[in-house]
Design an enzyme around this catalytic site. Structure first.
Site, PDB file in Angstrom:
ATOM      1  N   CYS A   1       0.834  -1.194   0.000  1.00 54.79           N
ATOM      2  CA  CYS A   1       0.000   0.000   0.000  1.00 54.79           C
ATOM      3  C   CYS A   1       0.873   1.248   0.000  1.00 54.79           C
ATOM      4  O   CYS A   1       2.000   1.243   0.496  1.00 54.79           O
ATOM      5  CB  CYS A   1      -0.911  -0.011   1.224  1.00 54.79           C
ATOM      6  SG  CYS A   1      -2.101   1.359   1.271  1.00 54.79           S
TER       7      CYS A   1
ATOM      8  N   ASP B   1       0.437   3.731   1.801  1.00 50.92           N
ATOM      9  CA  ASP B   1       0.420   4.303   3.146  1.00 50.92           C
ATOM     10  C   ASP B   1       1.842   4.506   3.669  1.00 50.92           C
ATOM     11  O   ASP B   1       2.666   3.587   3.657  1.00 50.92           O
ATOM     12  CB  ASP B   1      -0.353   3.372   4.085  1.00 50.92           C
ATOM     13  CG  ASP B   1      -0.750   4.061   5.381  1.00 50.92           C
ATOM     14  OD1 ASP B   1       0.157   4.488   6.122  1.00 50.92           O
ATOM     15  OD2 ASP B   1      -1.958   4.165   5.664  1.00 50.92           O
TER      16      ASP B   1
ATOM     17  N   ARG C   1       2.984   4.672   6.516  1.00 42.13           N
ATOM     18  CA  ARG C   1       3.328   3.958   7.750  1.00 42.13           C
ATOM     19  C   ARG C   1       3.844   2.550   7.497  1.00 42.13           C
ATOM     20  O   ARG C   1       4.154   1.825   8.447  1.00 42.13           O
ATOM     21  CB  ARG C   1       2.091   3.890   8.653  1.00 42.13           C
ATOM     22  CG  ARG C   1       1.548   5.245   9.071  1.00 42.13           C
ATOM     23  CD  ARG C   1       0.188   5.110   9.736  1.00 42.13           C
ATOM     24  NE  ARG C   1      -0.828   4.639   8.801  1.00 42.13           N
ATOM     25  CZ  ARG C   1      -2.093   4.385   9.143  1.00 42.13           C
ATOM     26  NH1 ARG C   1      -2.476   4.548  10.399  1.00 42.13           N
ATOM     27  NH2 ARG C   1      -2.961   3.969   8.230  1.00 42.13           N
TER      28      ARG C   1
ATOM     29  N   HIS D   1      -2.304  -3.855   5.171  1.00 45.67           N
ATOM     30  CA  HIS D   1      -2.107  -3.459   6.565  1.00 45.67           C
ATOM     31  C   HIS D   1      -3.448  -3.142   7.200  1.00 45.67           C
ATOM     32  O   HIS D   1      -4.360  -2.622   6.549  1.00 45.67           O
ATOM     33  CB  HIS D   1      -1.168  -2.253   6.672  1.00 45.67           C
ATOM     34  CG  HIS D   1      -1.713  -0.990   6.064  1.00 45.67           C
ATOM     35  ND1 HIS D   1      -2.348  -0.019   6.807  1.00 45.67           N
ATOM     36  CD2 HIS D   1      -1.732  -0.547   4.780  1.00 45.67           C
ATOM     37  CE1 HIS D   1      -2.719   0.972   6.008  1.00 45.67           C
ATOM     38  NE2 HIS D   1      -2.363   0.679   4.777  1.00 45.67           N
TER      39      HIS D   1
ATOM     40  N   CYS E   1      -6.297   0.209   7.007  1.00 49.01           N
ATOM     41  CA  CYS E   1      -6.098   0.748   5.660  1.00 49.01           C
ATOM     42  C   CYS E   1      -7.270   1.656   5.270  1.00 49.01           C
ATOM     43  O   CYS E   1      -8.419   1.201   5.219  1.00 49.01           O
ATOM     44  CB  CYS E   1      -5.974  -0.392   4.657  1.00 49.01           C
ATOM     45  SG  CYS E   1      -5.729   0.158   2.953  1.00 49.01           S
TER      46      CYS E   1
END
Length: 267
Positions: A59, A61, A63, A115, A118
């Site tokens: 992803c 993202d 993080r 994750h 999400c």
């Protein structure tokens, strides 16, 4: 002299943007200097030819740092990231990356990693289907996975539990898409050692949860094979799984159990 683009009180917004970006460039120089202090050959080694064994599909993202999560350095992982860690046949970026990783880099492992928490999965559960914008169109594949498994999801309390389960189902769906892609099928047909893994990253403790791993050759139980038909993208529907885990990942009750094939192919 006042700022030509800002006549109101306070600092100029454009100046704030410029100074913020300048700070990032300064941070880059500091990082490079620190890196050379700890390893004088770091950048020379990075320029050299790398033997990459892992393709990471994850992803976007911020993080979820791919290299750090599996203990590898830059240059040791080939990375493809997008919103929701999708591997769809209409995404030429993901398909090109997959083809390059398998045929040119000769990777041995393909990791699809989602994750928990999400936002794309949360949106697939809550955002109306007719919402305008490209983001709503992009997450349609996750909505399709939701719809295929709506009965199982409804057995869970609404909110985080449904969201976490859909995160897992989405990863399994993308694992299936990778395994049934022409490039992976052709690699298996040629006898290549190539394994595909489905993982979920747990933000609250930093651990990776393994959902599914294929065998490295198509003739082994649990791996993916295709029926003897055309290998074109139009024949995807004829491809099938020859096996997989009997139980649903993370199932708590007998009612929630279903096979991997049901999770990925239920229509």
């Amino acid at each position: 002299m006042g700022c030509p683009c800002h006549s109101g009180p306070g600092a100029c917004p454009s100046a704030d943007l410029r100074s913020g970006f300048a700070a990032r460039l300064a941070a880059n120089k500091e990082w490079a200097a620190r890196t050379l202090q700890s390893d004088s050959e770091y950048f020379k080694d990075l320029v050299g030819i790398q033997e990459i064994e892992v393709l990471w599909i994850g992803c976007s993202d911020a993080r979820v740092p791919a290299n750090a999560l599996i203990g590898l350095k830059p240059g040791e992982v080939f990375v493809q990231r997008n919103v929701g860690n999708l591997v769809t046949y209409k995404d030429m970026s993901a398909q090109s990356c997959l083809e390059y990783a398998v045929n040119v880099l000769k990777v041995k492992h393909i990791i699809v990693c989602g994750h928990y928490g999400c936002p794309a999965v949360r949106a697939a559960l809550t955002m109306p289907r007719r919402t305008d914008g490209l983001f709503s169109l992009w997450i349609q594949d996750i909505r399709d996975t939701r719809d295929r498994n709506v009965e199982a999801l409804r057995k869970l309390p609404s909110g985080p539990q449904q969201e976490d389960r859909l995160v897992e189902l989405n990863v399994l769906r993308q694992v299936f898409n990778v395994c049934t892609s022409p490039v992976v099928q052709q690699a298996w047909d040629a006898g290549r050692l190539l394994a595909v893994h489905g993982l979920v990253y747990q933000l609250d403790n930093g651990h990776l949860k393994a959902l599914y791993t294929t065998d490295s050759a198509p003739h082994k139980p649990g791996s993916f094979t295709r029926s003897p038909s055309s290998t074109s993208l139009n024949s995807i529907a004829s491809w099938r799984s020859s096996g997989g885990p009997e139980d649903e990942i993370g199932a708590d009750t007998e009612e929630q159990r279903m096979s991997f094939e049901q999770l990925s192919l239920k229509s």
